[in-house]
Write an enzyme that holds these catalytic residues in place. Structure first.
Site, PDB file in Angstrom:
ATOM      1  N   HIS A  37       6.616  -4.349   2.821  1.00  0.00           N
ATOM      2  CA  HIS A  37       5.509  -4.060   3.790  1.00  0.00           C
ATOM      3  C   HIS A  37       6.219  -3.442   5.089  1.00  0.00           C
ATOM      4  CE1 HIS A  37       3.132  -7.022   1.346  1.00  0.00           C
ATOM      5  NE2 HIS A  37       2.460  -5.799   1.026  1.00  0.00           N
ATOM      6  N   GLN A 148       7.389   2.648  -3.710  1.00  0.00           N
ATOM      7  CA  GLN A 148       7.521   2.845  -5.206  1.00  0.00           C
ATOM      8  C   GLN A 148       7.407   1.711  -6.172  1.00  0.00           C
ATOM      9  OE1 GLN A 148      11.437   4.645  -6.034  1.00  0.00           O
ATOM     10  NE2 GLN A 148      11.039   3.904  -8.288  1.00  0.00           N
ATOM     11  N   GLN A 153       0.344   3.767  -8.858  1.00  0.00           N
ATOM     12  CA  GLN A 153      -0.609   3.803  -7.694  1.00  0.00           C
ATOM     13  C   GLN A 153      -0.276   4.892  -6.890  1.00  0.00           C
ATOM     14  OE1 GLN A 153      -2.036   0.196  -5.373  1.00  0.00           O
ATOM     15  NE2 GLN A 153      -0.469   0.903  -3.918  1.00  0.00           N
TER      16      GLN A 153
HETATM   17  P1  AMP Z   1       0.322  -4.625  -1.496  1.00  0.00           P
HETATM   18  O1  AMP Z   1       0.142  -5.697  -0.152  1.00  0.00           O
HETATM   19  O2  AMP Z   1       0.867  -5.546  -2.635  1.00  0.00           O
HETATM   20  O3  AMP Z   1      -0.922  -4.073  -1.983  1.00  0.00           O
HETATM   21  O4  AMP Z   1       1.206  -3.542  -1.045  1.00  0.00           O
HETATM   22  C1  AMP Z   1       0.995  -2.568   0.098  1.00  0.00           C
HETATM   23  C2  AMP Z   1       1.794  -1.448   0.031  1.00  0.00           C
HETATM   24  O5  AMP Z   1       3.102  -2.012  -0.037  1.00  0.00           O
HETATM   25  C3  AMP Z   1       1.968  -0.632  -1.248  1.00  0.00           C
HETATM   26  O6  AMP Z   1       2.233   0.678  -1.020  1.00  0.00           O
HETATM   27  C4  AMP Z   1       3.030  -1.210  -2.215  1.00  0.00           C
HETATM   28  O7  AMP Z   1       3.740  -0.277  -2.990  1.00  0.00           O
HETATM   29  C5  AMP Z   1       4.219  -1.624  -1.112  1.00  0.00           C
HETATM   30  N1  AMP Z   1       5.146  -2.492  -1.276  1.00  0.00           N
HETATM   31  C6  AMP Z   1       4.891  -3.708  -2.169  1.00  0.00           C
HETATM   32  N2  AMP Z   1       5.845  -4.314  -2.248  1.00  0.00           N
HETATM   33  C7  AMP Z   1       6.902  -3.486  -1.900  1.00  0.00           C
HETATM   34  C8  AMP Z   1       8.299  -3.542  -2.047  1.00  0.00           C
HETATM   35  N3  AMP Z   1       9.196  -4.687  -2.551  1.00  0.00           N
HETATM   36  N4  AMP Z   1       9.180  -2.346  -1.416  1.00  0.00           N
HETATM   37  C9  AMP Z   1       8.511  -1.367  -0.857  1.00  0.00           C
HETATM   38  N5  AMP Z   1       7.099  -1.228  -0.897  1.00  0.00           N
HETATM   39  C10 AMP Z   1       6.268  -2.330  -1.514  1.00  0.00           C
END
Ligand code: AMP
Length: 281
Positions: A37, A148, A153
């Site tokens: 994040h 990614q 999504q």
């Molecule tokens: P989430 O809180 O899981 O809904 O994720 C919020 C955003 O963070 C989304 O755009 C995810 O794709 C991104 N995200 C989650 N995990 C990672 C990661 N390991 N690396 C990069 N972006 C991430």
């Protein structure tokens, strides 16, 4: 950092920024923040004048037997991290703020939402598209940064943005991983110590695929078989799906044509993990 919980307050704040001709960057999250994040926040800060981060565990994207109630939450820690990262606004709406009594409007990408994750998690992308469209309407961002890690999504939302003439550019940022290759995820906290060790098979299988492609072994079936073998070495693993697809329609490909994606969902014990790799020429 300003903390906003109401939609109208957020809209007023954004209006003031736009009046001053500031560009707005947006990072939607479900909280329980990790370095993945924070990498999106960093990218947003580099791209836009002001940055809004939302934290909202969106009930409409969880199935009835999924982990909505259990999803990890730690708002104090999240706020501390976002403050430190130099975020301008954190938007923390309640469920009733975004879905008041009588809420009845949803948006969906009809076909893309039925593939891969959508097949395993019916209704998931209806919830994702709806909440992200609502958030984009509130924030009116010039740029939205997503990971990614959730590649479908990104593809679904890019389609929605194009189809609905939304004037936000979605920028896809690289997946941030642990030292052993496991993609960072809020759900990794569900893993026991032994499961955590086993969870590296997802990334190992992707690296196997990458080696095959690097060596010009383009036999899709043998790549998939090799990947499955690696995943099955983990005692508690259960493959939900592994697929090699094109990036536009997310249809399985039978012979290698760049660009393509290898994506997967694998249970390690009761925890469902996803990962993917994008292959470009
Ligand atoms: P989430 O809180 O899981 O809904 O994720 C919020 C955003 O963070 C989304 O755009 C995810 O794709 C991104 N995200 C989650 N995990 C990672 C990661 N390991 N690396 C990069 N972006 C991430």
């Amino acid at each position: 950092m300003v903390k906003i919980i109401s939609c109208t307050d957020l809209q007023s704040w954004v209006k003031r920024q736009k009046k001053q001709e500031r560009t707005v960057g947006f990072v939607p999250t479900m909280g329980y923040l990790h370095e993945g994040h924070l990498s999106l926040v960093k990218a947003a800060k580099e791209t836009s004048d002001v940055v809004v981060v939302s934290i909202f565990v969106n009930p409409t994207q969880f199935g009835p037997n999924e982990d909505f109630e259990r999803y990890p939450r730690d708002y104090d820690r999240d706020l501390m991290l976002l403050e430190k990262a130099g975020v301008d606004v954190v938007f923390l709406p309640s469920v009733s703020e975004l879905y008041p009594e009588g809420f009845d409007t949803y948006v969906i990408t009809e076909t893309l939402s039925t593939k891969l994750e959508g097949k395993s998690r019916p209704g998931h992308f209806k919830g994702v598209c709806t909440v992200v469209l609502k958030l984009m309407n509130l924030v009116n961002p010039d740029y939205m940064h997503m990971g990614q890690k959730d590649i479908q999504q990104c593809i679904v939302l890019k389609r929605m943005i194009q189809d609905l003439h939304i004037q936000t550019k979605l920028i896809i940022e690289p997946t941030i991983r642990e030292n052993d290759g496991l993609a960072k995820s809020s759900r990794n906290t569900y893993l026991s110590e032994s499961e955590r060790k086993e969870a590296i098979v997802l990334h190992q299988s992707l690296m196997f695929a990458k080696n095959c492609i690097d060596e010009k072994n383009y036999d899709v079936n043998s790549i998939l078989e090799g990947m499955k073998k690696i995943i099955n070495t983990a005692e508690k693993s259960k493959i939900d799906y592994i697929a090699i697809t094109d990036i536009k329609h997310l249809e399985p490909i039978t012979s290698v044509q760049f660009p393509f994606i290898i994506s997967m969902a694998v249970y390690i014990g009761h925890t469902r993990l996803i990962d993917n790799m994008l292959f470009e020429e």
